[in-house]
Design an enzyme around this catalytic site. Structure first.
Site, short mmCIF file in Angstrom:
data_model
loop_
_atom_site.label_atom_id
_atom_site.label_comp_id
_atom_site.label_asym_id
_atom_site.label_seq_id
_atom_site.Cartn_x
_atom_site.Cartn_y
_atom_site.Cartn_z
N PRO A 186 0.83 -1.21 0.00
CA PRO A 186 0.00 0.00 0.00
C PRO A 186 0.86 1.26 0.00
O PRO A 186 1.91 1.32 0.64
CB PRO A 186 -0.79 -0.13 1.31
CG PRO A 186 -0.79 -1.58 1.63
CD PRO A 186 0.52 -2.11 1.12
N GLU A 187 0.40 2.26 -0.75
CA GLU A 187 1.14 3.53 -0.78
C GLU A 187 0.58 4.46 0.30
O GLU A 187 -0.38 4.15 1.00
CB GLU A 187 1.05 4.13 -2.18
CG GLU A 187 1.55 3.13 -3.23
CD GLU A 187 2.11 3.76 -4.48
OE1 GLU A 187 2.50 4.94 -4.47
OE2 GLU A 187 2.16 3.04 -5.50
N LYS A 230 4.44 5.11 4.95
CA LYS A 230 3.73 3.83 4.94
C LYS A 230 3.59 3.23 6.34
O LYS A 230 3.30 2.05 6.48
CB LYS A 230 4.45 2.86 4.00
CG LYS A 230 4.52 3.36 2.56
CD LYS A 230 5.21 2.39 1.64
CE LYS A 230 5.29 2.93 0.21
NZ LYS A 230 5.89 1.95 -0.73
N ARG A 236 12.32 -3.30 -8.79
CA ARG A 236 10.91 -2.98 -9.05
C ARG A 236 10.75 -2.54 -10.50
O ARG A 236 11.63 -1.90 -11.07
CB ARG A 236 10.43 -1.84 -8.12
CG ARG A 236 10.54 -2.14 -6.64
CD ARG A 236 9.58 -3.23 -6.22
NE ARG A 236 8.19 -2.87 -6.44
CZ ARG A 236 7.46 -2.13 -5.60
NH1 ARG A 236 7.99 -1.67 -4.48
NH2 ARG A 236 6.19 -1.87 -5.86
#
Length: 281
Positions: A2-3, A52, A261
């Site tokens: 989650p951002e 986060k 990523r």
């Protein structure tokens, strides 16, 4: 993972549901059982987020520090709490006329800490575009001296807190900056445009609960195209759109692994400056 907007929405939801009320605290899974016994019956004062990280503050200077990681979820549900299902690390319950419960599953961090320990976690983070007290100059001073790519720097939580892969890809597209451009080759004006855009986009994410980054002229309704179909949701320019046409110029979106990523960009809208060509990441 989650951002930052997801954690801010969660902090607001937890505060709205529980703040000012004594809460029943339990750990059906058992991994937080000793801490839950200490907290049971305590008034929940508020929840807050930084990047986060989530901080649930309770009376007596007790703070539950949560990091959801890749698969964590903290679901807030109105109504009486049913029997727990699955590995519920932490359950919060509010009784009375408006019963509500919240179940935490799959988090990589769920610790009972002091306010000083929570402050130490916050101090390790870069400025968060969602926080009114954020100082973007802290991020700029690190970026302006770095040979690391801006795509790498934006994902470093010690540089800018709360930005994940989606916001990274989208804000760089919107500002026409190649993700492999070294941080020190950004101008202050370019960095400020990136920061201000993150403030705008992430605040909208808090409001709607999804990441939408396309400008009005590129929405499905205006362009006469189908809405995006993806488990992530939201209308975006480049994220997970490799091989598809850019909504702005028609070029095919590209992807490449950047420090583990996937990075996404448009080769025409985000041209790599000639002086950066051949540089290492």
């Amino acid at each position: 993972m989650p951002e930052g907007h997801t954690l801010r929405r969660l902090a607001v939801r937890l505060t709205d549901a529980f703040a000012g009320h004594p809460v029943r605290v339990s750990s059906p899974q058992g991994r937080f059982e000793a801490e839950a016994r200490l907290l049971d019956g305590t008034v929940l004062e508020r929840a807050d987020s930084a990047g986060k990280h989530l901080f649930v503050e309770l009376a007596g200077e007790r703070v539950v520090h949560v990091h959801l990681g890749l698969i964590g979820a903290f679901d807030v549900v109105e109504g009486p709490a049913p029997a727990p299902v699955g590995a519920v690390r932490l359950r919060l319950e509010r009784g009375g006329a408006h019963p509500t419960y919240a179940d935490l599953r799959g988090a990589i961090v769920c610790d009972l800490v002091t306010p000083e320990e929570a402050a130490a976690v916050r101090a390790r983070l870069g400025p968060d575009p969602l926080r009114a007290d954020a100082d973007p100059d802290r991020a700029w001073q690190r970026i302006r001296r770095s040979e690391r790519s801006i795509g790498d720097l934006l994902m470093d939580q010690a540089v800018v807190a709360g930005v994940g892969n989606v916001y990274r890809a989208e804000v760089l597209f919107r500002q026409r900056i190649h993700p492999l451009r070294p941080g020190r080759r950004l101008t202050r004006a370019q960095f400020r445009a990136v920061w201000d855009d993150l403030v705008l986009l992430m605040a909208e994410g808090v409001r709607t609960g999804r990441i939408d980054t396309v400008r009005p002229e590129h929405t499905p309704e205006v362009m006469g195209r189908d809405p995006r179909r993806d488990d992530h949701g939201g209308e975006v320019y480049v994220y997970r759109r490799q091989g598809q046409p850019c909504w702005v110029c028609g070029s095919r979106i590209r992807t490449e692994t950047l420090n583990g990523r996937n990075s996404f960009w448009c080769p025409r809208c985000q041209r790599r400056p000639r002086q950066d060509a051949g540089r290492t990441r």
